[in-house]
Design a protein around this motif. Sequence first.
Motif, PDB file in Angstrom:
ATOM      1  N   LYS A   3      -7.242  -0.875  -2.051  1.00  0.00           N
ATOM      2  CA  LYS A   3      -5.789  -0.844  -2.063  1.00  0.00           C
ATOM      3  C   LYS A   3      -5.229  -0.927  -0.652  1.00  0.00           C
ATOM      4  CE  LYS A   3      -4.450   1.403  -6.317  1.00  0.00           C
ATOM      5  NZ  LYS A   3      -3.980   2.624  -6.923  1.00  0.00           N
ATOM      6  N   HIS A   4      -5.978  -0.376   0.270  1.00  0.00           N
ATOM      7  CA  HIS A   4      -5.469  -0.353   1.642  1.00  0.00           C
ATOM      8  C   HIS A   4      -5.926  -1.592   2.379  1.00  0.00           C
ATOM      9  CE1 HIS A   4      -4.793   3.697   0.568  1.00  0.00           C
ATOM     10  NE2 HIS A   4      -6.069   3.966   0.522  1.00  0.00           N
ATOM     11  N   ALA A  15      -0.949   4.496  13.129  1.00  0.00           N
ATOM     12  CA  ALA A  15      -1.574   3.857  14.281  1.00  0.00           C
ATOM     13  C   ALA A  15      -2.856   4.591  14.671  1.00  0.00           C
ATOM     14  CB  ALA A  15      -0.605   3.837  15.449  1.00  0.00           C
ATOM     15  N   PRO A  55       0.834  -1.192   0.000  1.00  0.00           N
ATOM     16  CA  PRO A  55       0.000   0.000   0.000  1.00  0.00           C
ATOM     17  C   PRO A  55       0.874   1.248   0.000  1.00  0.00           C
ATOM     18  CG  PRO A  55      -0.017  -1.070   2.138  1.00  0.00           C
ATOM     19  CD  PRO A  55       0.704  -1.984   1.206  1.00  0.00           C
ATOM     20  N   HIS A  84      -0.175   4.403   0.810  1.00  0.00           N
ATOM     21  CA  HIS A  84      -0.391   5.104   2.063  1.00  0.00           C
ATOM     22  C   HIS A  84      -0.317   4.081   3.182  1.00  0.00           C
ATOM     23  CE1 HIS A  84      -2.276   7.292   5.305  1.00  0.00           C
ATOM     24  NE2 HIS A  84      -3.130   6.289   5.439  1.00  0.00           N
ATOM     25  N   VAL A  85       0.603   4.315   4.099  1.00  0.00           N
ATOM     26  CA  VAL A  85       0.729   3.382   5.206  1.00  0.00           C
ATOM     27  C   VAL A  85      -0.199   3.831   6.321  1.00  0.00           C
ATOM     28  CG1 VAL A  85       2.302   2.456   6.902  1.00  0.00           C
ATOM     29  CG2 VAL A  85       3.082   2.889   4.593  1.00  0.00           C
ATOM     30  N   PRO A  86      -1.119   2.997   6.740  1.00  0.00           N
ATOM     31  CA  PRO A  86      -2.032   3.441   7.795  1.00  0.00           C
ATOM     32  C   PRO A  86      -1.270   3.747   9.080  1.00  0.00           C
ATOM     33  CG  PRO A  86      -2.282   1.091   7.348  1.00  0.00           C
ATOM     34  CD  PRO A  86      -1.355   1.631   6.317  1.00  0.00           C
ATOM     35  N   ILE A 133      -6.062   3.637  12.851  1.00  0.00           N
ATOM     36  CA  ILE A 133      -6.669   2.378  13.251  1.00  0.00           C
ATOM     37  C   ILE A 133      -7.411   2.558  14.565  1.00  0.00           C
ATOM     38  CG2 ILE A 133      -6.158  -0.026  13.689  1.00  0.00           C
ATOM     39  CD1 ILE A 133      -3.341   1.020  12.325  1.00  0.00           C
TER      40      ILE A 133
END
Lengths: 133, 543
Positions: free
Chosen positions: B420-421, A127, A121, A123-125, A130
């Motif tokens: 995508k995520h 913390a 991905p 865009h890295v989610p 989440i």
Amino acid sequence: MRLLTHNFMCSPRTKAYPLRLVPAEIEMIESAYNPGFVQHVLPRIEWEPLRATALACGLGELPPSPPQDPNVDEDVWRLLHRILLDTHVKEGILVSPSGAEYTIHNSIPNMLPKTAADAEPKHVPQATDIMDE
Amino acid sequence: MHGLRQRRRRRRVRRSARASVPARVMRVLLVFRGVFPGLRIDEFRAVVQLVRAELAAEGPTELGTEAPSAGTVAGHKDDPLHLGLTTSVQSLPPSAQFRTPGDSLHGDVFYFCELRSEREARLVAQRAFLLKAVYEVIGHGNSYESACDAAVRTVSSDSARQAASWSDGMQELMKGASFRIDVQAFGRSVKQEQKAGLMARFAPVLLQFPGKVNLKSPQHRLMILEDAFPVAGHQQHSQLALNGEHLSVPEPDIRQVFLARLIGETQGGILSKKFRLPDRQYVGTTSMDAELAFIMANVALVRPGRSLILDPFCGTGSILISAVASGAHCIGADIDPRVLRGYGYNQPEPQSHTSSGILSNFEQYGLERPAGILRGDLVHSYWQSPCGGWLDAIITDPPYGIRESIRTVDVEKTNDLQCKHVQHRRLRASDTLRVLIEFAADSLVDNGRLVFWLACTADFVPEELPQHTAFRMVSYGEQQLTMRMHRRLVVMERLPRARLRAESSGPQDTRVQGAQVPDSGSFSNLSAKILRQPWRCETRLVP
């Protein structure tokens, strides 16, 4: 990832086994021959998938059944060491029996449960994302 | 068939012969370091087990080196290793044992223990991280005088029986081996000038040794170990005395004194210095302290060149590094791609494509690469489980919701083909533990160990520890993190499958029951409890 690790992997959701390895880039890094370790882990290894993987990676053909005596067939033991420990898969795809594909990129297989041809991905989610709210 | 029967009979004979001869034991003094007091004994026991397994693998020539697995060694339930571990103060007169509470801050660094040989003791000392050194005691008492008297009694060779009880090292000393002597004080500092005086107090013993004193390369090293109760204001007094002001320095309040011969010293200092986190290329907020990671490898019974281990929450791979440095082959996995690829924490951009963050650490130390680094979610486990297991140990520090969130991939929300995520959802701490233990039950080999940190608040009780019918709880040593937060190094051992099958009553019973983890315990809801953020409460999360 060494081929040793590959032998223990299955698909994440369906637990389907084995995953067929389609190697794109393979790196051979020689390590000190340690017959003790190979003998130690051999009983845990699924033989048929290992044979198939070794063939797919062009590493030679293993005998139809695993060697028993550590004192004979030194060539087979050395070949096993080469296959299990010296062979690193850098790029490639793992294909489950149902056809789902898991990419290996930069030596790291992505084994998250999704069947799309997945790229990392962008865009890295974070913390906080989440953590909802 | 005939040959087999004969071999069996021979083995039986050998075993009974061994049983009739009392096993030779060597009583040694263990001196622990001042750090991680809650983990000392757990690590020491594990290291003894490890060393015995190594010695047994070398061959049966060594006296009494049968395999030390807990199942085979019969003995007291609490001490299957027959170590006879006692704190040294127990052998002192009661008056010297206890004073006011707080006196014994360093008091339990001295332990007596029974090991099988001097070689075993030396190997244990080399491998254990929390052990400073192992000694053979020549004299022990609650004052210099009584320790000296005891030492004189030991070395006086009047009775032949006494001489027969000497260890090989003592015999060498009595036959003229060279030696040197040092002083080590615990609880106060002793100046160099004072040391000569303390050594002189043992003159009656030292004169019995015919060998020469050799400071550079002695064959044996003797040590005077002084254990004193801390004296208030002692440091100021000695400082004044050093400045030439002759005050009456209060006489140290001595608890116990040993005259002892050094058997082995730890090598741990060198390793923990080499692998220090501040010098490491790639670290994150949750990297495990190098020394603790080595201790974890020890309690997991990692055997050099033999063990295959897994860390399913590897993060920056700090546990893997110590395990590989201890000689294991290891596999690491994490759900977070950042930690694996090495950006997001201390590197803004992905590093060169040739090496990822984790691997660069292995290169830094010249270690062999791990067997595999994977991105994956343990809840949706991607490991097959052969019937006998495939891992020798699982060593990990699961996330507990404070610095790293506890999460899993949300399969419902992640639309396979379009999204995508990767969508995540939070998990409760108890869910992670349950998943981890179930996974360990499937994948550990017989007697394989699951070692993990359980972060919890101060009101932890042993009853809330996870349970599983396929596991035996080995230890749960404590480390205090803050006033309100602790963590426990939980060590669980996979019981042999054959034994479980034999013990189960019927065919229905053979399937092991699942992990028993209480949903609310001192380890649950930590982010809400410690950070005081009630909205991060776990109670509304569904399993």
